[in-house]
Design a protein around this motif. Structure first.
Motif, PDB file in Angstrom:
ATOM      1  N   SER A  15      52.106  27.924  35.565  1.00 49.99           N
ATOM      2  CA  SER A  15      52.384  27.705  34.137  1.00 49.99           C
ATOM      3  C   SER A  15      51.115  27.859  33.310  1.00 49.99           C
ATOM      4  O   SER A  15      51.131  28.438  32.215  1.00 49.99           O
ATOM      5  CB  SER A  15      52.963  26.302  33.914  1.00 49.99           C
ATOM      6  OG  SER A  15      54.184  26.168  34.600  1.00 49.99           O
ATOM      7  N   CYS A  16      50.001  27.355  33.825  1.00 46.31           N
ATOM      8  CA  CYS A  16      48.715  27.482  33.126  1.00 46.31           C
ATOM      9  C   CYS A  16      48.283  28.942  33.064  1.00 46.31           C
ATOM     10  O   CYS A  16      47.764  29.394  32.036  1.00 46.31           O
ATOM     11  CB  CYS A  16      47.640  26.651  33.835  1.00 46.31           C
ATOM     12  SG  CYS A  16      47.989  24.884  33.835  1.00 46.31           S
ATOM     13  N   MET A  17      48.499  29.669  34.156  1.00 44.21           N
ATOM     14  CA  MET A  17      48.165  31.095  34.170  1.00 44.21           C
ATOM     15  C   MET A  17      48.992  31.845  33.133  1.00 44.21           C
ATOM     16  O   MET A  17      48.465  32.671  32.381  1.00 44.21           O
ATOM     17  CB  MET A  17      48.390  31.684  35.565  1.00 44.21           C
ATOM     18  CG  MET A  17      47.379  31.248  36.594  1.00 44.21           C
ATOM     19  SD  MET A  17      47.729  31.941  38.235  1.00 44.21           S
ATOM     20  CE  MET A  17      47.534  33.700  37.934  1.00 44.21           C
ATOM     21  N   ASP A  18      50.297  31.559  33.094  1.00 39.39           N
ATOM     22  CA  ASP A  18      51.179  32.228  32.127  1.00 39.39           C
ATOM     23  C   ASP A  18      50.762  31.934  30.695  1.00 39.39           C
ATOM     24  O   ASP A  18      50.749  32.832  29.855  1.00 39.39           O
ATOM     25  CB  ASP A  18      52.629  31.787  32.348  1.00 39.39           C
ATOM     26  CG  ASP A  18      53.204  32.287  33.661  1.00 39.39           C
ATOM     27  OD1 ASP A  18      52.632  33.222  34.270  1.00 39.39           O
ATOM     28  OD2 ASP A  18      54.235  31.716  34.090  1.00 39.39           O
ATOM     29  N   ALA A  19      50.399  30.687  30.406  1.00 38.36           N
ATOM     30  CA  ALA A  19      49.998  30.296  29.051  1.00 38.36           C
ATOM     31  C   ALA A  19      48.746  31.038  28.601  1.00 38.36           C
ATOM     32  O   ALA A  19      48.526  31.225  27.402  1.00 38.36           O
ATOM     33  CB  ALA A  19      49.760  28.789  28.994  1.00 38.36           C
ATOM     34  N   ARG A  20      47.930  31.463  29.558  1.00 39.92           N
ATOM     35  CA  ARG A  20      46.686  32.172  29.240  1.00 39.92           C
ATOM     36  C   ARG A  20      46.809  33.680  29.431  1.00 39.92           C
ATOM     37  O   ARG A  20      45.840  34.406  29.335  1.00 39.92           O
ATOM     38  CB  ARG A  20      45.555  31.611  30.098  1.00 39.92           C
ATOM     39  CG  ARG A  20      45.175  30.211  29.650  1.00 39.92           C
ATOM     40  CD  ARG A  20      44.483  29.419  30.731  1.00 39.92           C
ATOM     41  NE  ARG A  20      44.144  28.091  30.251  1.00 39.92           N
ATOM     42  CZ  ARG A  20      45.000  27.067  30.178  1.00 39.92           C
ATOM     43  NH1 ARG A  20      46.256  27.225  30.551  1.00 39.92           N
ATOM     44  NH2 ARG A  20      44.612  25.889  29.738  1.00 39.92           N
ATOM     45  N   GLY A  21      48.014  34.144  29.726  1.00 43.44           N
ATOM     46  CA  GLY A  21      48.239  35.574  29.895  1.00 43.44           C
ATOM     47  C   GLY A  21      47.620  36.149  31.154  1.00 43.44           C
ATOM     48  O   GLY A  21      47.313  37.341  31.195  1.00 43.44           O
ATOM     49  N   MET A  22      47.432  35.312  32.171  1.00 39.11           N
ATOM     50  CA  MET A  22      46.807  35.771  33.416  1.00 39.11           C
ATOM     51  C   MET A  22      47.860  36.266  34.401  1.00 39.11           C
ATOM     52  O   MET A  22      48.921  35.657  34.544  1.00 39.11           O
ATOM     53  CB  MET A  22      46.021  34.634  34.072  1.00 39.11           C
ATOM     54  CG  MET A  22      44.818  34.182  33.292  1.00 39.11           C
ATOM     55  SD  MET A  22      43.967  32.811  34.110  1.00 39.11           S
ATOM     56  CE  MET A  22      43.359  33.642  35.588  1.00 39.11           C
ATOM     57  N   ASP A  24      48.532  37.754  38.549  1.00 36.14           N
ATOM     58  CA  ASP A  24      48.013  37.516  39.903  1.00 36.14           C
ATOM     59  C   ASP A  24      46.781  38.373  40.191  1.00 36.14           C
ATOM     60  O   ASP A  24      45.884  37.952  40.913  1.00 36.14           O
ATOM     61  CB  ASP A  24      49.092  37.787  40.946  1.00 36.14           C
ATOM     62  CG  ASP A  24      50.240  36.781  40.881  1.00 36.14           C
ATOM     63  OD1 ASP A  24      50.052  35.695  40.287  1.00 36.14           O
ATOM     64  OD2 ASP A  24      51.324  37.085  41.415  1.00 36.14           O
ATOM     65  N   GLU A  25      46.735  39.554  39.596  1.00 33.87           N
ATOM     66  CA  GLU A  25      45.613  40.467  39.815  1.00 33.87           C
ATOM     67  C   GLU A  25      44.325  39.986  39.141  1.00 33.87           C
ATOM     68  O   GLU A  25      43.240  40.494  39.437  1.00 33.87           O
ATOM     69  CB  GLU A  25      45.955  41.866  39.287  1.00 33.87           C
ATOM     70  CG  GLU A  25      47.130  42.526  39.980  1.00 33.87           C
ATOM     71  CD  GLU A  25      48.484  42.014  39.478  1.00 33.87           C
ATOM     72  OE1 GLU A  25      48.591  41.607  38.305  1.00 33.87           O
ATOM     73  OE2 GLU A  25      49.429  42.008  40.294  1.00 33.87           O
ATOM     74  N   ASP A  26      44.425  39.004  38.252  1.00 33.58           N
ATOM     75  CA  ASP A  26      43.267  38.507  37.507  1.00 33.58           C
ATOM     76  C   ASP A  26      42.468  37.429  38.242  1.00 33.58           C
ATOM     77  O   ASP A  26      41.386  37.073  37.794  1.00 33.58           O
ATOM     78  CB  ASP A  26      43.708  37.923  36.157  1.00 33.58           C
ATOM     79  CG  ASP A  26      44.325  38.968  35.248  1.00 33.58           C
ATOM     80  OD1 ASP A  26      43.877  40.133  35.297  1.00 33.58           O
ATOM     81  OD2 ASP A  26      45.254  38.614  34.499  1.00 33.58           O
ATOM     82  N   VAL A  27      42.992  36.915  39.345  1.00 36.85           N
ATOM     83  CA  VAL A  27      42.316  35.808  40.032  1.00 36.85           C
ATOM     84  C   VAL A  27      41.397  36.328  41.140  1.00 36.85           C
ATOM     85  O   VAL A  27      41.560  37.434  41.646  1.00 36.85           O
ATOM     86  CB  VAL A  27      43.326  34.790  40.608  1.00 36.85           C
ATOM     87  CG1 VAL A  27      44.209  34.243  39.502  1.00 36.85           C
ATOM     88  CG2 VAL A  27      44.169  35.380  41.705  1.00 36.85           C
ATOM     89  N   MET A  28      40.423  35.506  41.485  1.00 33.13           N
ATOM     90  CA  MET A  28      39.446  35.874  42.511  1.00 33.13           C
ATOM     91  C   MET A  28      40.072  35.828  43.904  1.00 33.13           C
ATOM     92  O   MET A  28      41.073  35.129  44.118  1.00 33.13           O
ATOM     93  CB  MET A  28      38.266  34.909  42.459  1.00 33.13           C
ATOM     94  CG  MET A  28      37.531  34.941  41.137  1.00 33.13           C
ATOM     95  SD  MET A  28      36.248  33.693  41.036  1.00 33.13           S
ATOM     96  CE  MET A  28      34.959  34.500  41.964  1.00 33.13           C
ATOM     97  N   ASP A  29      39.472  36.553  44.833  1.00 31.73           N
ATOM     98  CA  ASP A  29      39.920  36.518  46.223  1.00 31.73           C
ATOM     99  C   ASP A  29      39.858  35.087  46.742  1.00 31.73           C
ATOM    100  O   ASP A  29      38.903  34.360  46.471  1.00 31.73           O
ATOM    101  CB  ASP A  29      39.034  37.400  47.104  1.00 31.73           C
ATOM    102  CG  ASP A  29      39.203  38.879  46.817  1.00 31.73           C
ATOM    103  OD1 ASP A  29      40.231  39.253  46.230  1.00 31.73           O
ATOM    104  OD2 ASP A  29      38.312  39.652  47.191  1.00 31.73           O
ATOM    105  N   GLY A  30      40.876  34.680  47.464  1.00 34.64           N
ATOM    106  CA  GLY A  30      40.905  33.351  48.033  1.00 34.64           C
ATOM    107  C   GLY A  30      41.670  32.344  47.189  1.00 34.64           C
ATOM    108  O   GLY A  30      41.965  31.250  47.643  1.00 34.64           O
ATOM    109  N   ALA A  31      41.993  32.701  45.951  1.00 35.72           N
ATOM    110  CA  ALA A  31      42.792  31.831  45.072  1.00 35.72           C
ATOM    111  C   ALA A  31      44.155  32.482  44.896  1.00 35.72           C
ATOM    112  O   ALA A  31      44.292  33.696  44.998  1.00 35.72           O
ATOM    113  CB  ALA A  31      42.104  31.663  43.729  1.00 35.72           C
TER     114      ALA A  31
END
Length: 52
Positions: A15-22, A24-31
């Motif tokens: 939900s936090c990712m969606d609110a910030r327009g992020m 799955d491809e925007d996160v670092m490896d391992g997260a």
């Protein structure tokens, strides 16, 4: 850059990712994107939790 070098998990609030327009491809490896159910279960089961 890898986020996690230990046995722990790095779970991200979807939900936090969606609110910030992020995406799955925007996160670092391992997260990875998680759900509130998974985050709640992981929090209850964990010895330690880091939130920021």
């Amino acid at each position: 850059m890898e986020v996690n070098r230990s046995k722990g998990s790095v779970l991200l609030c979807g939900s936090c990712m969606d609110a910030r327009g992020m995406a799955d491809e925007d996160v670092m490896d391992g997260a990875r994107r998680s759900t509130m159910d998974e985050l709640g279960s992981a929090t209850l089961a964990a010895d330690r939790v880091l939130v920021f």
